[in-house]
Write an enzyme that holds these catalytic residues in place. Structure first.
Site, PDB file in Angstrom:
ATOM      1  N   ASP A 181       8.493  11.348  -4.352  1.00  0.00           N
ATOM      2  CA  ASP A 181       7.309  11.367  -5.150  1.00  0.00           C
ATOM      3  C   ASP A 181       6.037  10.916  -4.491  1.00  0.00           C
ATOM      4  O   ASP A 181       6.218   9.956  -3.705  1.00  0.00           O
ATOM      5  CB  ASP A 181       7.729  10.447  -6.414  1.00  0.00           C
ATOM      6  N   HIS A 238       4.937   4.471 -12.793  1.00  0.00           N
ATOM      7  CA  HIS A 238       4.112   5.349 -11.976  1.00  0.00           C
ATOM      8  C   HIS A 238       4.007   5.036 -10.378  1.00  0.00           C
ATOM      9  O   HIS A 238       2.805   5.330  -9.984  1.00  0.00           O
ATOM     10  CB  HIS A 238       2.796   5.767 -12.628  1.00  0.00           C
TER      11      HIS A 238
END
Length: 512
Positions: free
Chosen positions: A41, A188
């Site tokens: 990610d 996040h």
């Protein structure tokens, strides 16, 4: 050598640790044995002007055993962008990474060797990586003049879970899926997110595995994409051989992944949100990205709007009634008494809906994409006159401003599409909503035929809930249509924009 690797919190230890990372990750596995799945990610800046690129602020990855689905190793690194001013309050709100967090960290060029060795020749996995993370990696390597790593296969859990698991949890955002299974809040941050991604996949796979063993009457089909999809899924699970498969594009052997779906680079184009098939079919430079079926709130609003009927022009504004400064966007309750909100466009105090008496169809009905229930998502492309183009651009600007101010980090898809090579030629795509009525494939738009008799013009109702075949036969390239349109802002799966939805279409006969 199976130890977990993470960057130290102490800035003084950074250079020593990063060298250790290079040495350890560089020696993880010989080139012929890279069977681990690389979940990864990236966290990035959010572009705030046209033409500006994303800048990677953090890269995180875990290597996962494909047979046991357990984490073997991990790596994470904060990255200093070329320009610290790209880190705005908006991007900080999204991922919490501030300028002071990265000002003494390495550039992407300094960690590129490690990133390359983690990713190259392995199966890549992540949530929405085909549309977001993979392009960011390729851009970052291009910026430093290096060839990017190439995957042996790709697993995009967004597409995979949309197809197999359906929307029983709500939308397909990672935070929503994690909340559905009680896995906590999404941070996040790269390493946290990939670990959450793996756990979500495990939970979804377990549910699907158990459902595959249950009698049909005990399975809640309303929570799954459709009975047909459920049957196909069960058949796939029961018949999948537990041996290694061969990548059809590279010819390399790849270890079979229990429960999960293996997607080779060639097969990645089957992503339901990928527009390549549509672009190959009709003028790729003209069409904007296809918009997936919006989350529950948009489905509900479409159903309500369709049920009100559009037998007359009441509530639909003519173009000459609209002044651009009067267009505004604001958040309103999804329905009366609801705590959930949706973005809606207004002209003053009136809901902004348009009557366009004469539109020329440039590209006829396209139905190559399907929703989660297997229904075709129909749309067509029309040419825009200058006055309609200005109104749509005004709507786009108003909705985008509110979307950005509310903290959305999604890519904005303009409603007006300018054709390459034609300075003053603009088009837009119009969607025809599906009618939710069991397995019957019908669409929630009235179709009328305009008839001319001397000086008299009348409208004849052709169908109140047409089938796809009827629409395809009527809405062809060159057809002239009158259209009653609702304008529906959306923000879904990192894409946002304004969607034009047909509530009523009037086929206009062409004069001889």
């Amino acid at each position: 050598n199976l130890r977990s690797i993470s960057l130290p919190k102490s800035k003084n230890q950074f250079s020593t640790e990063i060298q250790s990372n290079h040495l350890t990750m560089g020696g993880l596995a010989p080139a012929e044995d890279r069977s681990e799945i690389a979940f990864f990610d990236v966290e990035t800046t959010i572009p705030f002007r046209a033409g500006q690129k994303y800048e990677i602020l953090e890269f995180g990855s875990i290597l996962v055993c494909p047979k046991k689905l357990v984490e073997l190793r991990s790596y994470t690194a904060l990255v200093r962008p070329a320009n610290l001013s790209y880190i705005t309050p908006r991007s900080v709100k999204c991922n919490g990474i501030k300028r002071e967090d990265v000002e003494s960290k390495p550039t992407f060029a300094e960690i590129a060797d490690t990133v390359y060795d983690i990713l190259h020749g392995r199966i890549w996995a992540g949530h929405n990586i085909l549309r977001f993370d993979c392009p960011r990696i390729r851009e970052a390597f291009a910026e430093i003049g290096r060839d990017p790593p190439e995957p042996k296969g790709t697993i995009d859990s967004l597409a995979l879970l949309t197809q197999r698991f359906g929307r029983r949890a709500g939308d397909m955002k990672m935070a929503t899926l994690a909340a559905y299974f009680g896995l906590g809040n999404q941070t996040h941050r790269s390493l946290d997110d990939v670990r959450m991604n793996l756990e979500v996949l495990k939970y979804c796979a377990t549910v699907l595995f158990l459902e595959s063993s249950l009698p049909d009457e005990l399975v809640d089909n309303s929570a799954t994409p459709s009975p047909e999809t459920t049957s196909r899924r069960r058949s796939s699970i029961k018949s999948s051989p537990p041996q290694s498969s061969v990548d059809q594009q590279t010819g390399e052997n790849s270890t079979a992944i229990p429960i999960l779906s293996f997607v080779s680079p060639a097969e990645a184009q089957k992503d339901p949100f990928d527009l390549s098939a549509l672009r190959n079919g009709i003028a790729p430079e003209v069409l904007q990205s296809d918009i997936p079926m919006e989350e529950e709130q948009n489905q509900q609003s479409e159903t309500v709007a369709a049920s009100e009927g559009t037998g007359d022009q009441e509530g639909f504004l003519e173009l000459d009634e609209i002044t651009i400064p009067s267009i505004r966007a604001t958040h309103v309750p999804l329905y009366e008494g609801s705590q959930r909100m949706k973005l809606q466009l207004f002209l003053g105090d009136r809901t902004l809906r348009l009557h366009c008496p004469r539109l020329k169809v440039r590209f006829g009905i396209n139905g190559k994409f399907v929703d989660n229930a297997g229904r075709r998502k129909l749309n067509f492309v029309v040419d825009l006159c200058p006055s309609l183009c200005k109104v749509l651009q005004g709507c786009d600007s108003a909705a985008k401003t509110i979307s950005v101010d509310s903290g959305s980090g999604s890519d904005w898809n303009p409603v007006v599409i300018q054709m390459n090579g034609f300075q003053n030629c603009h088009t837009a795509r119009i969607h025809i909503p599906a009618e939710f009525n069991g397995d019957v494939e019908r669409y929630a738009a009235e179709i009328h035929q305009r008839e001319l008799s001397g000086d008299t013009t009348t409208q004849k109702l052709i169908s109140s809930n047409p089938r796809a075949e009827e629409l395809e036969s009527l809405v062809k390239s060159g057809t002239i249509l009158g259209a009653f349109l609702s304008l529906e802002p959306y923000d879904y799966q990192q894409r946002a924009g304004v969607r034009l939805v047909a509530r009523k279409l009037v086929v206009v006969p062409q004069r001889v």
